[in-house]
Design an enzyme around this catalytic site. Sequence first.
Site, PDB file in Angstrom:
ATOM      1  CG  ASP A  25      -5.992 -18.045  30.315  1.00  0.00           C
ATOM      2  OD1 ASP A  25      -5.573 -17.547  30.903  1.00  0.00           O
ATOM      3  OD2 ASP A  25      -5.604 -18.217  28.978  1.00  0.00           O
ATOM      4  CE  LYS A  67      -3.171 -20.116  31.900  1.00  0.00           C
ATOM      5  NZ  LYS A  67      -3.653 -19.069  32.734  1.00  0.00           N
TER       6      LYS A  67
HETATM    7  P1  NAD Z   1     -11.627 -13.648  27.339  1.00  0.00           P
HETATM    8  O1  NAD Z   1     -11.791 -14.615  26.435  1.00  0.00           O
HETATM    9  O2  NAD Z   1     -12.789 -13.326  28.157  1.00  0.00           O
HETATM   10  O3  NAD Z   1     -11.253 -12.178  26.444  1.00  0.00           O
HETATM   11  C1  NAD Z   1     -10.316 -12.139  25.369  1.00  0.00           C
HETATM   12  C2  NAD Z   1     -10.571 -10.777  24.734  1.00  0.00           C
HETATM   13  O4  NAD Z   1      -9.413 -10.617  23.759  1.00  0.00           O
HETATM   14  C3  NAD Z   1     -11.765 -10.911  23.777  1.00  0.00           C
HETATM   15  O5  NAD Z   1     -12.308  -9.471  23.984  1.00  0.00           O
HETATM   16  C4  NAD Z   1     -11.242 -11.092  22.508  1.00  0.00           C
HETATM   17  O6  NAD Z   1     -11.905 -10.481  21.350  1.00  0.00           O
HETATM   18  C5  NAD Z   1      -9.768 -10.315  22.612  1.00  0.00           C
HETATM   19  N1  NAD Z   1      -8.704 -10.817  21.516  1.00  0.00           N
HETATM   20  C6  NAD Z   1      -8.601 -11.808  21.121  1.00  0.00           C
HETATM   21  N2  NAD Z   1      -7.400 -11.869  20.222  1.00  0.00           N
HETATM   22  C7  NAD Z   1      -7.074 -10.591  20.144  1.00  0.00           C
HETATM   23  C8  NAD Z   1      -6.202  -9.853  19.466  1.00  0.00           C
HETATM   24  N3  NAD Z   1      -5.654 -10.619  18.761  1.00  0.00           N
HETATM   25  N4  NAD Z   1      -6.178  -8.325  19.515  1.00  0.00           N
HETATM   26  C9  NAD Z   1      -7.088  -7.831  20.503  1.00  0.00           C
HETATM   27  N5  NAD Z   1      -8.052  -8.607  21.178  1.00  0.00           N
HETATM   28  C10 NAD Z   1      -8.063  -9.914  21.079  1.00  0.00           C
HETATM   29  O7  NAD Z   1     -10.155 -13.705  28.003  1.00  0.00           O
HETATM   30  P2  NAD Z   1      -9.811 -13.201  29.410  1.00  0.00           P
HETATM   31  O8  NAD Z   1      -9.928 -14.265  30.539  1.00  0.00           O
HETATM   32  O9  NAD Z   1     -10.129 -11.739  29.491  1.00  0.00           O
HETATM   33  O10 NAD Z   1      -8.072 -13.365  29.209  1.00  0.00           O
HETATM   34  C11 NAD Z   1      -7.369 -12.336  28.493  1.00  0.00           C
HETATM   35  C12 NAD Z   1      -6.037 -12.211  29.005  1.00  0.00           C
HETATM   36  O11 NAD Z   1      -5.947 -12.156  30.440  1.00  0.00           O
HETATM   37  C13 NAD Z   1      -5.422 -13.526  28.700  1.00  0.00           C
HETATM   38  O12 NAD Z   1      -3.946 -13.257  28.661  1.00  0.00           O
HETATM   39  C14 NAD Z   1      -5.418 -14.232  29.905  1.00  0.00           C
HETATM   40  O13 NAD Z   1      -4.435 -15.326  30.140  1.00  0.00           O
HETATM   41  C15 NAD Z   1      -5.413 -13.141  31.057  1.00  0.00           C
HETATM   42  N6  NAD Z   1      -5.739 -13.599  32.342  1.00  0.00           N
HETATM   43  C16 NAD Z   1      -7.111 -13.850  32.480  1.00  0.00           C
HETATM   44  C17 NAD Z   1      -7.518 -14.233  33.855  1.00  0.00           C
HETATM   45  C18 NAD Z   1      -9.277 -14.495  34.134  1.00  0.00           C
HETATM   46  O14 NAD Z   1      -9.282 -14.814  35.297  1.00  0.00           O
HETATM   47  N7  NAD Z   1     -10.013 -14.492  33.093  1.00  0.00           N
HETATM   48  C19 NAD Z   1      -6.789 -14.108  34.717  1.00  0.00           C
HETATM   49  C20 NAD Z   1      -5.407 -13.785  34.591  1.00  0.00           C
HETATM   50  C21 NAD Z   1      -5.040 -13.583  33.257  1.00  0.00           C
END
Ligand code: NAD
Length: 419
Positions: free
Chosen positions: A151, A111
């Site tokens: 991420d 990561k």
């Molecule tokens: P992203 O940047 O696309 O979206 C993040 C979202 O969370 C946004 O809508 C933002 O406004 C919101 N957010 C941020 N802080 C917040 C808070 N305090 N309260 C409520 N909402 C909040 O990110 P993503 O890729 O969707 O990732 C989100 C989660 O999913 C993370 O934990 C990430 O590690 C996990 N994840 C993502 C992927 C991927 O392929 N994108 C894969 C595995 C896990």
Amino acid sequence: MIANVVAETLNPYQIAQQQIDAAAAYLSLPEHVTQILKQPKRVLSVSFPVRMDDGTVRVFEGFRSQHNDAIGPTKGGIRFHPDVTLDEVKALSMWMSFKCGVVGLPYGGGKGGVICDPRLHSKGEIERISRAFMEAIADIVGPDRDIPAPDVYTTPQIMGWMMDTYSRLKGVNSPGVITGKPLIIGGSKGRNEATAQGCVYTILAALNDIGLPVEQATVAVQGFGNAGRIAARLLSEAGAKIVAVSDSKGGIYDPQGLDIERVSELKDNSSISEYGASYAITNEALLELNVDILVPAALENVITSANADRIQAKIVAEAANGPTTPEADRVLSGKGITVIPDVLANAGGVTVSYFEWVQNLMNYYWSEEEVLDKLEKNMIQSYVAVRDLAKEHGTDLRTAAYMISIKRIAAAMDARGWI
Ligand code: NAD
């Protein structure tokens, strides 16, 4: 009783270590094996200067953690966020090892993170931060070493810039160094939706297990980014009623069901709060709604001992990494709530990243249908294996998922003669 007097830790690194201990207690492993798994093999801390649009130079700090490479090269996303810490990146790299293990991918966990707030930077500044970070970590990543991906707040475009920087440094076109790229430079069909799609496959399987038809299910989603927004759309398309969603600025709630297409348009063009002031709900209250399915899809530590006893959902599907603390896990399990753990629920992203990497190495690209078909089979098989092991040992799904992964990693370390 002791658990009540010891303050709950919100340090993700300590949480990841506690989760390893909980699963290792069911496996007869030598103590040194657990010790190896409780820390990353390699961590790189970098600082790098970037020129801002106004001509000033700012120094940024970033990290890359490689947890364990016994099964194969390490793999995991890069996060751009003001709250990134070394311990968070280390924990996320550990969770990646267990995630790859649960769904049977030939990777260990990695990561990365950069302390920055992309919402405060221009596109040009984000490009320069992305390229400078890749240059700073280029010596320890590579298609056979460590393969980053998107991420929180990193996008396919950022992956494209990073791949270009790495390729220029090495003097060869190297699409396999990073996944989640735009399609035209070696991205995979289906990658953008993969995390949410994989999560939805596990939710549908869990609904089936509790005998609740998806058409009768209500859903609240925290976080409206790649994972949360697409999960909301796919669940809505499957027939579920999405009653609440939120982003970093707050949420909206309509017990009659939200119009997800309209929410998406508002997210793109203004703010989801424009849905109507009477629908406003806080992020905290969203978690406690009386819904069937709760999908935390933002950041860590949102379900803790402080609110776990007020969670009413039947299924918590962790699209985000680390949303539930171990203390909260115990409370949810005591209430009979099914928690589909992050290492399984959001493993669809790394699974299609793996497919992207395979396609890059072969230079042979698959149809979306082929990608989704392989993803569905892998997610369902993994869900069933975790569920059955949990039943056999009377554990929650997280502990069972860790047991499967730890066994695999320990077997690989043994086969290499490390232990
Ligand atoms: P992203 O940047 O696309 O979206 C993040 C979202 O969370 C946004 O809508 C933002 O406004 C919101 N957010 C941020 N802080 C917040 C808070 N305090 N309260 C409520 N909402 C909040 O990110 P993503 O890729 O969707 O990732 C989100 C989660 O999913 C993370 O934990 C990430 O590690 C996990 N994840 C993502 C992927 C991927 O392929 N994108 C894969 C595995 C896990």
